[in-house]
Write an enzyme that holds these catalytic residues in place. Structure first.
Site, PDB file in Angstrom:
ATOM      1  N   SER A  91       0.841  -1.200   0.000  1.00  0.00           N
ATOM      2  CA  SER A  91       0.000   0.000   0.000  1.00  0.00           C
ATOM      3  C   SER A  91       0.871   1.243   0.000  1.00  0.00           C
ATOM      4  O   SER A  91       1.678   1.445   0.924  1.00  0.00           O
ATOM      5  CB  SER A  91      -0.897   0.016   1.236  1.00  0.00           C
ATOM      6  OG  SER A  91      -1.467   1.301   1.379  1.00  0.00           O
ATOM      7  N   HIS A 107      -1.218  -1.315  -4.178  1.00  0.00           N
ATOM      8  CA  HIS A 107      -2.511  -0.976  -3.570  1.00  0.00           C
ATOM      9  C   HIS A 107      -2.569   0.540  -3.379  1.00  0.00           C
ATOM     10  O   HIS A 107      -1.701   1.138  -2.744  1.00  0.00           O
ATOM     11  CB  HIS A 107      -2.623  -1.703  -2.231  1.00  0.00           C
ATOM     12  CG  HIS A 107      -3.920  -1.515  -1.519  1.00  0.00           C
ATOM     13  ND1 HIS A 107      -5.044  -2.266  -1.806  1.00  0.00           N
ATOM     14  CD2 HIS A 107      -4.274  -0.676  -0.517  1.00  0.00           C
ATOM     15  CE1 HIS A 107      -6.036  -1.895  -1.005  1.00  0.00           C
ATOM     16  NE2 HIS A 107      -5.600  -0.936  -0.211  1.00  0.00           N
ATOM     17  N   ASP A 141      -4.727   3.667  -2.068  1.00  0.00           N
ATOM     18  CA  ASP A 141      -5.826   4.047  -1.171  1.00  0.00           C
ATOM     19  C   ASP A 141      -6.338   5.444  -1.492  1.00  0.00           C
ATOM     20  O   ASP A 141      -5.650   6.436  -1.256  1.00  0.00           O
ATOM     21  CB  ASP A 141      -5.332   4.023   0.281  1.00  0.00           C
ATOM     22  CG  ASP A 141      -5.156   2.610   0.808  1.00  0.00           C
ATOM     23  OD1 ASP A 141      -6.110   1.818   0.701  1.00  0.00           O
ATOM     24  OD2 ASP A 141      -4.066   2.308   1.326  1.00  0.00           O
ATOM     25  N   MET A 170      -8.937   8.223  -0.457  1.00  0.00           N
ATOM     26  CA  MET A 170      -9.780   8.610   0.696  1.00  0.00           C
ATOM     27  C   MET A 170     -10.296  10.028   0.485  1.00  0.00           C
ATOM     28  O   MET A 170      -9.559  10.903   0.035  1.00  0.00           O
ATOM     29  CB  MET A 170      -8.963   8.575   1.985  1.00  0.00           C
ATOM     30  CG  MET A 170      -8.276   7.249   2.251  1.00  0.00           C
ATOM     31  SD  MET A 170      -7.544   7.255   3.904  1.00  0.00           S
ATOM     32  CE  MET A 170      -6.570   5.738   3.827  1.00  0.00           C
ATOM     33  N   HIS A 220      -8.233   0.998  -4.021  1.00  0.00           N
ATOM     34  CA  HIS A 220      -9.165   0.814  -2.893  1.00  0.00           C
ATOM     35  C   HIS A 220      -9.829   2.163  -2.615  1.00  0.00           C
ATOM     36  O   HIS A 220      -9.191   3.082  -2.102  1.00  0.00           O
ATOM     37  CB  HIS A 220      -8.370   0.320  -1.670  1.00  0.00           C
ATOM     38  CG  HIS A 220      -9.180   0.170  -0.427  1.00  0.00           C
ATOM     39  ND1 HIS A 220      -8.609   0.020   0.829  1.00  0.00           N
ATOM     40  CD2 HIS A 220     -10.526   0.141  -0.217  1.00  0.00           C
ATOM     41  CE1 HIS A 220      -9.562  -0.095   1.742  1.00  0.00           C
ATOM     42  NE2 HIS A 220     -10.724  -0.014   1.142  1.00  0.00           N
ATOM     43  N   MET A 267     -12.025   4.471  -0.615  1.00  0.00           N
ATOM     44  CA  MET A 267     -12.703   4.730   0.667  1.00  0.00           C
ATOM     45  C   MET A 267     -13.398   6.074   0.528  1.00  0.00           C
ATOM     46  O   MET A 267     -12.966   7.087   1.098  1.00  0.00           O
ATOM     47  CB  MET A 267     -11.671   4.711   1.804  1.00  0.00           C
ATOM     48  CG  MET A 267     -11.228   3.291   2.153  1.00  0.00           C
ATOM     49  SD  MET A 267      -9.661   3.260   3.041  1.00  0.00           S
ATOM     50  CE  MET A 267      -8.557   3.373   1.638  1.00  0.00           C
ATOM     51  N   MET A 292     -11.732  -5.752   5.539  1.00  0.00           N
ATOM     52  CA  MET A 292     -10.840  -4.830   6.259  1.00  0.00           C
ATOM     53  C   MET A 292     -10.477  -5.435   7.611  1.00  0.00           C
ATOM     54  O   MET A 292     -11.350  -5.866   8.368  1.00  0.00           O
ATOM     55  CB  MET A 292     -11.512  -3.476   6.467  1.00  0.00           C
ATOM     56  CG  MET A 292     -11.675  -2.633   5.210  1.00  0.00           C
ATOM     57  SD  MET A 292     -10.137  -2.244   4.340  1.00  0.00           S
ATOM     58  CE  MET A 292      -9.223  -1.319   5.590  1.00  0.00           C
ATOM     59  N   ASP A 307      -6.674  -6.240   4.474  1.00  0.00           N
ATOM     60  CA  ASP A 307      -6.012  -4.934   4.425  1.00  0.00           C
ATOM     61  C   ASP A 307      -6.041  -4.317   5.817  1.00  0.00           C
ATOM     62  O   ASP A 307      -7.107  -4.049   6.356  1.00  0.00           O
ATOM     63  CB  ASP A 307      -6.757  -4.054   3.413  1.00  0.00           C
ATOM     64  CG  ASP A 307      -6.156  -2.666   3.255  1.00  0.00           C
ATOM     65  OD1 ASP A 307      -5.055  -2.419   3.785  1.00  0.00           O
ATOM     66  OD2 ASP A 307      -6.812  -1.836   2.589  1.00  0.00           O
TER      67      ASP A 307
HETATM   68  C1  DX5 Z   1      -6.196   1.689   5.647  1.00  0.00           C
HETATM   69  C2  DX5 Z   1      -5.767   1.407   4.229  1.00  0.00           C
HETATM   70  C3  DX5 Z   1      -4.674   0.428   4.144  1.00  0.00           C
HETATM   71  C4  DX5 Z   1      -3.373   0.859   4.806  1.00  0.00           C
HETATM   72  C5  DX5 Z   1      -2.732  -0.367   5.385  1.00  0.00           C
HETATM   73  O1  DX5 Z   1      -7.416   2.339   5.647  1.00  0.00           O
HETATM   74  O2  DX5 Z   1      -6.871   0.895   3.483  1.00  0.00           O
HETATM   75  O3  DX5 Z   1      -4.438   0.028   2.800  1.00  0.00           O
HETATM   76  O4  DX5 Z   1      -2.482   1.480   3.940  1.00  0.00           O
HETATM   77  O5  DX5 Z   1      -1.608   0.026   6.074  1.00  0.00           O
HETATM   78  P1  DX5 Z   1      -0.854  -0.946   7.080  1.00  0.00           P
HETATM   79  O6  DX5 Z   1      -0.417  -2.141   6.324  1.00  0.00           O
HETATM   80  O7  DX5 Z   1       0.273  -0.106   7.566  1.00  0.00           O
HETATM   81  O8  DX5 Z   1      -1.837  -1.299   8.179  1.00  0.00           O
HETATM   82 ZN    ZN Z   2      -6.454  -0.072   1.541  1.00  0.00          ZN
END
Ligand code: DX5
Ligand code: ZN
Length: 228
Positions: free
Chosen positions: A14, A37, A39, A41, A70, A72, A141, A179
């Site tokens: 990620s 990956h 993210d 947000m 991903h 969010m 999650m 994740d």
């Molecule tokens: C959290 C993200 C993850 C995050 C995971 O909301 O969706 O993808 O980057 O990070 P680690 O592996 O550090 O928990």
């Molecule tokens: Zn994620």
């Protein structure tokens, strides 16, 4: 990289844990990954804010491995297809945010992306069972979405086992992704519960040698993963 569809496990670092102003160099450090990956947000669906389609388009142009996006975000019906159109190999939206997850998954597949649906730790997975064939990936999650570096929640593992059993019963090829808090300490229990696709932020980008960390995580997961 393992070819798409090859049996086994996938490790998707990620970039939330990467240095955002050196993204090109950071991406070059993870060329042993299966996917990167990404993210997204929006500061509404989750309290944190990252980036949107413009940044993801540049990552797509730069990354040595395909993108596992991903989302969010609220209103994925409005935004998710754009990520598929810019070339992301996989686009995952949250079931809690979607008005019609099956219809949205069909749109993503029609554009040519793998369609993923994500569930927060408190969201049950049983309602997805009858629609499992509509998705290429279910993301369970293992932390509350929003931030990297949180602790893995083992209480989410029964959801994974239930999904794996249902997928087996249906002969489904759906990928089961985890994740949040995935590391050398936690990856084996997620693999044992049925996960085959692992997101790891801090455990990869926090390592001195990210490619070595990816290889080590893949070996730990493959050792415990029972092919369907
Ligand atoms: C959290 C993200 C993850 C995050 C995971 O909301 O969706 O993808 O980057 O990070 P680690 O592996 O550090 O928990
Ligand atoms: Zn994620």
């Amino acid at each position: 990289m393992q070819p798409d569809g090859e049996p086994g496990v996938r490790i998707n670092p990620s970039i939330l844990a990467a240095d955002f102003v050196n993204m090109q160099a950071e991406l070059a450090r993870i060329d042993a990954a299966d996917f990167v990956h990404v993210d997204v947000m929006d500061n509404h669906f989750v309290p944190n804010l990252t980036f949107g389609p413009q940044m993801v388009e540049r990552i797509q142009a730069t990354s040595p491995v395909p993108l596992d996006v991903h989302l969010m975000i609220d209103d994925p019906e409005r935004w998710a297809p754009g990520y598929a159109e810019l070339g992301a190999a996989s686009v995952t939206f949250h079931v809690e945010a979607s008005a019609d997850p099956v219809a949205l998954a069909r749109r993503l597949r029609a554009i040519g992306a793998r369609a993923g649906v994500a569930v927060k730790p408190g969201t049950p997975v049983e309602p997805l069972f009858e629609h499992l064939d509509e998705f290429d990936q279910v993301l369970v999650m293992t932390v509350e979405p929003g931030f990297g570096g949180q602790s893995f929640m083992p209480e989410t593992m029964p959801k994974l086992s239930a999904l794996a059993a249902e997928a087996r019963r249906r002969g489904s090829a759906v990928w089961l992704q985890v994740d949040g808090g995935i590391s050398a300490e936690t990856i084996a229990q997620a693999a044992e519960a049925g996960a085959d696709t692992f997101v790891a932020g801090s455990a990869v980008f926090g390592a001195d040698d990210p490619d070595a960390a990816i290889t080590a995580l893949r070996a730990l997961a493959a050792h415990r993963h029972a092919p369907r």
